[in-house]
Scaffold this motif. Structure first.
Motif, short mmCIF file in Angstrom:
data_model
loop_
_atom_site.label_atom_id
_atom_site.label_comp_id
_atom_site.label_asym_id
_atom_site.label_seq_id
_atom_site.Cartn_x
_atom_site.Cartn_y
_atom_site.Cartn_z
N UNK A 1 41.33 34.22 50.79
CA UNK A 1 40.69 34.58 49.53
C UNK A 1 41.61 34.17 48.38
N UNK A 2 41.02 33.77 47.27
CA UNK A 2 41.82 33.38 46.12
C UNK A 2 41.75 34.45 45.04
N UNK A 3 42.91 34.78 44.50
CA UNK A 3 43.00 35.78 43.44
C UNK A 3 43.90 35.22 42.35
N UNK A 4 43.82 35.81 41.16
CA UNK A 4 44.76 35.40 40.12
C UNK A 4 45.61 36.59 39.73
N UNK A 5 46.86 36.31 39.44
CA UNK A 5 47.80 37.36 39.06
C UNK A 5 47.46 37.89 37.68
N UNK A 6 47.35 39.22 37.51
CA UNK A 6 47.04 39.79 36.20
C UNK A 6 48.20 39.70 35.21
N UNK B 1 47.29 31.09 40.07
CA UNK B 1 46.26 31.05 41.10
C UNK B 1 46.91 31.24 42.45
N UNK B 2 46.44 32.25 43.17
CA UNK B 2 47.09 32.65 44.41
C UNK B 2 46.08 32.71 45.54
N UNK B 3 46.58 32.47 46.75
CA UNK B 3 45.74 32.55 47.94
C UNK B 3 46.37 33.53 48.92
N UNK B 4 45.52 34.32 49.58
CA UNK B 4 46.01 35.27 50.58
C UNK B 4 46.37 34.50 51.85
N UNK B 5 47.63 34.61 52.25
CA UNK B 5 48.06 33.92 53.47
C UNK B 5 48.37 34.89 54.61
#
Ligand SMILES: [Zn+2]
Length: 50
Positions: free
Chosen positions: A24-29, A34-38
């Motif tokens: 899943x891709x999330x962005x840091x608040x 842009x981050x991905x769950x590994x």
């Protein structure tokens, strides 16, 4: 709600359960990276290039 740490700015934050899934891709608040769950347990994030 799972909490995790941004690998870019090093700050912790919480993400929704349905985003705490592998790839899943999330962005840091904090820094908008842009981050991905590994990994899911615990939730580990990696920066996405581009
Ligand atoms: Zn960040």
């Amino acid at each position: 709600m799972p909490s995790t740490t941004c690998p870019v700015c090093g700050k912790g934050f919480r993400i929704d359960e349905d985003q705490a899934l592998l790839y899943e891709q999330v962005s840091c608040p904090h820094c908008d990276a842009n981050l991905e769950v590994i990994d899911e347990s615990p939730v580990i994030l990696e920066e996405i290039d581009g």
